[in-house]
Design a protein around this motif. Structure first.
Motif, mmCIF file in Angstrom:
data_model
loop_
_atom_site.group_PDB
_atom_site.id
_atom_site.type_symbol
_atom_site.label_atom_id
_atom_site.label_comp_id
_atom_site.label_asym_id
_atom_site.label_seq_id
_atom_site.Cartn_x
_atom_site.Cartn_y
_atom_site.Cartn_z
ATOM 1 N N MET A 1 0.766 -1.165 0.082
ATOM 2 C CA MET A 1 0.060 -0.079 -0.045
ATOM 3 C C MET A 1 1.045 1.185 0.066
ATOM 4 O O MET A 1 1.711 1.247 0.602
ATOM 5 C CB MET A 1 -0.796 -0.103 1.069
ATOM 6 C CG MET A 1 -2.389 0.924 0.929
ATOM 7 S SD MET A 1 -3.288 0.903 2.260
ATOM 8 C CE MET A 1 -2.585 0.133 3.642
ATOM 9 N N ALA A 2 0.560 2.272 -0.806
ATOM 10 C CA ALA A 2 1.448 3.337 -0.845
ATOM 11 C C ALA A 2 1.139 4.121 0.400
ATOM 12 O O ALA A 2 0.169 4.128 1.061
ATOM 13 C CB ALA A 2 0.674 4.161 -2.031
ATOM 14 N N LYS A 3 2.239 4.903 0.599
ATOM 15 C CA LYS A 3 2.690 5.576 2.184
ATOM 16 C C LYS A 3 1.632 6.980 1.999
ATOM 17 O O LYS A 3 1.553 7.544 1.011
ATOM 18 C CB LYS A 3 3.700 5.810 2.572
ATOM 19 C CG LYS A 3 4.679 4.572 2.982
ATOM 20 C CD LYS A 3 6.021 5.131 3.381
ATOM 21 C CE LYS A 3 6.814 3.890 4.004
ATOM 22 N NZ LYS A 3 8.141 4.139 4.522
ATOM 23 N N SER A 4 0.676 7.105 3.162
ATOM 24 C CA SER A 4 0.076 8.270 3.190
ATOM 25 C C SER A 4 0.704 9.358 3.248
ATOM 26 O O SER A 4 1.899 9.150 3.904
ATOM 27 C CB SER A 4 -1.248 8.204 4.038
ATOM 28 O OG SER A 4 -0.677 8.496 5.480
ATOM 29 N N LYS A 5 0.343 10.632 2.994
ATOM 30 C CA LYS A 5 1.120 11.709 3.532
ATOM 31 C C LYS A 5 1.098 12.123 4.787
ATOM 32 O O LYS A 5 2.034 12.901 5.296
ATOM 33 C CB LYS A 5 0.482 12.907 2.831
ATOM 34 C CG LYS A 5 -1.011 13.370 3.215
ATOM 35 C CD LYS A 5 -1.420 14.646 2.741
ATOM 36 C CE LYS A 5 -2.835 15.185 3.297
ATOM 37 N NZ LYS A 5 -3.217 16.411 2.804
ATOM 38 N N PHE A 6 0.396 11.361 5.607
ATOM 39 C CA PHE A 6 0.407 11.559 7.095
ATOM 40 C C PHE A 6 1.714 10.838 7.795
ATOM 41 O O PHE A 6 2.101 11.091 9.047
ATOM 42 C CB PHE A 6 -0.549 11.068 7.881
ATOM 43 C CG PHE A 6 -1.978 11.931 7.094
ATOM 44 C CD1 PHE A 6 -2.219 13.131 7.296
ATOM 45 C CD2 PHE A 6 -2.915 10.972 6.391
ATOM 46 C CE1 PHE A 6 -3.238 13.702 6.645
ATOM 47 C CE2 PHE A 6 -4.081 11.602 5.803
ATOM 48 C CZ PHE A 6 -4.084 13.023 5.977
#
Ligand code: DGT
Ligand code: MG
Ligand code: MG
Ligand code: MG
Ligand code: MG
Length: 268
Positions: A1-6
């Motif tokens: 899963m792509a990392k979130s901006k958080f």
């Protein structure tokens, strides 16, 4: 899963890895137990139900969490010594401490009824925790000696104080004045000459506190096995198992450590 901006917020977490080779000691202490003891009618100076419940909760910590070599408790406190080689929770101090504190608190509540029977628990008790690292066997033994000396000093004082009140008819203020400035020899002498109490014969649980250690026990088991030619057959075998044992003995002298050489690991 792509990392979130958080995701970056994770980098705010700080490293609290405990230094390698050191014993990790987690000490818990009951929060405001002066009040807790009064409200739950603890007997003075020692309440065996309360001490039993502390030791029972500590035993559940030893059995449930990994790598505790010895635990020692007195009054409303318990210290847990993790093996110096432990890698439990990657030696993260906050994880170790919070697991011990929360498991201990929930055990204290869980086992309350076994020790206090019909007397209700009036509110949820809490325990604070701290982590201290000891690099040498000498330091670790001195740490445990320090806690046991604290147990001795407090218990001698409390025994003298409550004897003056309960048997001597003094008020609490008078008992306090009477003991003001006395040395331990004076308290021993007062108990003996005025009340015929030999302090050394008082309960070891109260004088020494409780050490929990692992001991090997052999247990004999019988099992029914099914063999192709002989059919069902009973076989007896022994196996050795680790069991938590409670001791109310001296930890300050050398003899305890000579009798239990497996507790400490060699200084590196
Ligand atoms: P804290 O730890 O700063 O939140 O405050 P406390 O009140 O827990 O103080 P602490 O830990 O220095 O002293 C332990 C208290 O617990 C002490 O006032 C006496 C009480 N206590 C512990 N065990 C017994 C017992 O067996 N019987 C009675 N009557 N009191 C006990
Ligand atoms: Mg305190
Ligand atoms: Mg306390
Ligand atoms: Mg305390
Ligand atoms: Mg989790």
């Amino acid at each position: 899963m792509a990392k979130s901006k958080f995701e970056y917020v994770r980098s705010f977490e700080t490293d609290d890895t405990c230094l390698r080779n050191c014993y990790i000691v987690v000490r818990l202490d009951g929060r405001n137990f002066h009040k807790f003891a009064e409200q739950h009618n603890f007997t003075k100076p020692n309440d065996d139900r309360a001490l039993g419940l502390m030791a029972r909760s500590a035993r559940s910590i030893m059995e449930d969490l990994e790598d505790i070599a010895i635990a020692y408790g007195q009054s409303d406190e318990f210290s847990f010594v993790f093996k110096r080689s432990t890698n439990w929770f990657k030696r993260r101090g906050s994880k170790l401490m919070t697991h011990v504190a929360s498991q201990f608190s929930s055990s204290y509540v869980f086992y309350w009824k076994e020790y206090f029977g019909e007397q209700p628990l009036l509110y949820p008790p809490g325990f604070d925790g701290r982590v201290v690292l000891y690099p040498t066997n000498r330091n670790l033994k001195d740490y445990l000696s320090w806690r046991q000396a604290d147990c001795h000093v407090n218990n001698l004082y409390n025994t003298a104080f409550w004897t003056l009140v309960q048997k001597g008819g003094l008020s609490t203020t008078q008992a306090e004045e009477r003991l003001n400035g006395t040395l331990s020899g004076d308290k021993n002498e007062m108990l003996f000459s005025e009340f015929n109490i030999n302090y050394n014969n008082e309960s070891p649980l109260h004088r020494k506190g409780t050490a929990l250690i692992w001991e090997k026990v052999d247990e004999t088991l019988t099992k029914t096995v099914s063999l192709p030619k002989e059919g069902e057959k009973e076989v007896t075998f022994t196996r050795s198992r680790r069991k938590v044992t409670a001791l109310n003995c001296d930890l300050i002298g050398d003899s305890f450590w000579e009798e239990h050489p497996d507790i400490l690991e060699e200084d590196g």
